[in-house]
Design an enzyme around this catalytic site. Structure first.
Site, PDB file in Angstrom:
ATOM      1  N   TRP A  10     -13.499 -37.603  82.148  1.00  0.00           N
ATOM      2  CA  TRP A  10     -15.026 -37.311  81.905  1.00  0.00           C
ATOM      3  C   TRP A  10     -15.871 -38.591  82.197  1.00  0.00           C
ATOM      4  O   TRP A  10     -16.837 -38.485  82.404  1.00  0.00           O
ATOM      5  CB  TRP A  10     -15.139 -36.876  80.620  1.00  0.00           C
ATOM      6  CG  TRP A  10     -14.453 -35.521  80.347  1.00  0.00           C
ATOM      7  CD1 TRP A  10     -13.873 -34.755  81.111  1.00  0.00           C
ATOM      8  CD2 TRP A  10     -15.065 -34.573  79.064  1.00  0.00           C
ATOM      9  NE1 TRP A  10     -13.602 -33.541  80.443  1.00  0.00           N
ATOM     10  CE2 TRP A  10     -14.197 -33.354  79.224  1.00  0.00           C
ATOM     11  CE3 TRP A  10     -15.824 -34.736  78.183  1.00  0.00           C
ATOM     12  CZ2 TRP A  10     -14.453 -32.172  78.419  1.00  0.00           C
ATOM     13  CZ3 TRP A  10     -16.131 -33.609  77.231  1.00  0.00           C
ATOM     14  CH2 TRP A  10     -15.456 -32.452  77.352  1.00  0.00           C
ATOM     15  N   GLY A 174     -15.822 -40.305  93.468  1.00  0.00           N
ATOM     16  CA  GLY A 174     -17.149 -40.066  93.459  1.00  0.00           C
ATOM     17  C   GLY A 174     -18.044 -39.959  94.611  1.00  0.00           C
ATOM     18  O   GLY A 174     -19.182 -39.658  94.614  1.00  0.00           O
ATOM     19  N   SER A 212     -12.499 -37.563  94.366  1.00  0.00           N
ATOM     20  CA  SER A 212     -12.969 -36.465  94.857  1.00  0.00           C
ATOM     21  C   SER A 212     -12.101 -35.197  95.078  1.00  0.00           C
ATOM     22  O   SER A 212     -12.439 -34.287  96.304  1.00  0.00           O
ATOM     23  CB  SER A 212     -13.625 -36.677  96.428  1.00  0.00           C
ATOM     24  OG  SER A 212     -14.770 -37.591  96.101  1.00  0.00           O
ATOM     25  N   GLY A 233     -12.238 -36.619  88.162  1.00  0.00           N
ATOM     26  CA  GLY A 233     -13.380 -36.989  87.433  1.00  0.00           C
ATOM     27  C   GLY A 233     -14.398 -35.966  87.344  1.00  0.00           C
ATOM     28  O   GLY A 233     -14.546 -34.953  86.762  1.00  0.00           O
ATOM     29  N   GLY A 234     -15.493 -35.885  88.550  1.00  0.00           N
ATOM     30  CA  GLY A 234     -16.461 -35.000  88.485  1.00  0.00           C
ATOM     31  C   GLY A 234     -16.291 -33.470  88.297  1.00  0.00           C
ATOM     32  O   GLY A 234     -16.885 -32.719  87.598  1.00  0.00           O
TER      33      GLY A 234
HETATM   34  P1  PGA Z   1     -13.743 -38.128  91.050  1.00  0.00           P
HETATM   35  O1  PGA Z   1     -13.211 -39.222  90.100  1.00  0.00           O
HETATM   36  O2  PGA Z   1     -12.919 -37.015  90.996  1.00  0.00           O
HETATM   37  O3  PGA Z   1     -15.357 -37.919  90.521  1.00  0.00           O
HETATM   38  O4  PGA Z   1     -13.678 -38.804  92.386  1.00  0.00           O
HETATM   39  C1  PGA Z   1     -11.739 -39.703  89.782  1.00  0.00           C
HETATM   40  C2  PGA Z   1     -11.730 -40.553  88.872  1.00  0.00           C
HETATM   41  O5  PGA Z   1     -12.165 -41.710  89.138  1.00  0.00           O
HETATM   42  O6  PGA Z   1     -10.779 -40.602  87.943  1.00  0.00           O
END
Ligand code: PGA
Length: 251
Positions: A10, A174, A212, A233-234
């Protein structure tokens, strides 16, 4: 067969309100998956108790995004690995690129943190990845291998059962850009080879892909033989997307 894992990072996002909405939705969605992956939620540490309280009857485990390299004492603002264990965590993410870039974490610091995590009985999810410049200059594999060697310096073959590698190209984090499934697979294979060279059971250790990962690219990535799941992440902040990504490991 290797363990398959999907972990939610998160980062410094969320609120109690998000915990209340997101965690039950993820819990219920994951419960419906047949033969689903191991799912880990790594919220901001302050919310661990609230997250765990909503996972009581679930197989989902929790982790923290970082711990200190020290065991305890006068380190204002820091959290020790033993405290994460005490709070009911199973995983610690160690050496994420954001920690390296923004907080100056080096391979040596990461190695100490990995030792702290393992001695606390937790699993270390060890981040590796290259920058765009390193990829474009053809150094990506060398950089990742060097990070592995540094971060896992204190890890024995016996410890390796508690180590998960998370490969995330920095340029994919990201940004909405992902490595192609073929490029990711090639790197995962190189990671396994390096682990074996380091005397570790590389063919048995989970190696996750991140950067991503979204519902529309997850299945192609996870279909590759050396990709054992994802660090998300996102998309982990949206129940529907995160569940779809977990589902992509199964299908
Ligand atoms: P993301 O981040 O899925 O938003 O690219 C992944 C992470 O940094 O763990």
């Amino acid at each position: 067969m290797r363990r398959q894992i999907v972990a939610a990072n998160w980062k410094m996002n969320g609120s109690l309100e998000l915990v209340q909405q997101l965690v039950p939705a993820v819990r219920d969605g994951v419960a419906e998956l047949d033969n689903g992956p191991e799912v880990v939620i790594m919220p901001p540490s302050l919310f661990l108790g609230e997250v765990k309280a909503r996972l009581a009857s679930s197989s989902i485990t929790v982790g923290v995004q970082n711990v200190a390299q020290w065991q305890g004492g006068a380190y204002t603002g820091e959290i020790a690995a033993a405290m994460a264990a005490d709070a009911g965590c199973q995983y610690v993410l160690v050496g994420h690129s954001e920690r390296r870039e923004l907080f100056g974490e080096t391979d040596e610091m990461v190695a100490v943190k990995v030792s702290r995590v393992l001695e606390s009985g937790l699993q270390a999810m060890v981040w590796v990845g290259e920058t765009l410049e390193e990829r474009e200059s053809g150094d990506a594999e060398a950089v990742v291998c060097r990070q592995l060697e540094g971060a896992l310096a204190g890890v024995s073959a016996g410890d390796a059962v508690d180590v998960v590698v998370a490969y995330e190209p920095v340029w994919a984090i990201g940004t909405g850009k992902t490595a192609t499934a073929e490029d990711a697979q090639a790197m995962h294979q190189a990671i396994r080879q390096k682990l074996v060279e380091l005397g570790l059971p590389g063919n048995a250790m989970p190696v996750l892909y991140g950067g991503s990962v979204k519902p529309d690219n997850a299945a192609a990535l996870f279909a590759k033989p050396d990709i054992d799941g994802g660090l998300i992440g996102g998309a982990s902040l949206k129940a529907e997307d995160f569940i779809a990504i977990c589902q992509a490991v199964v299908s």
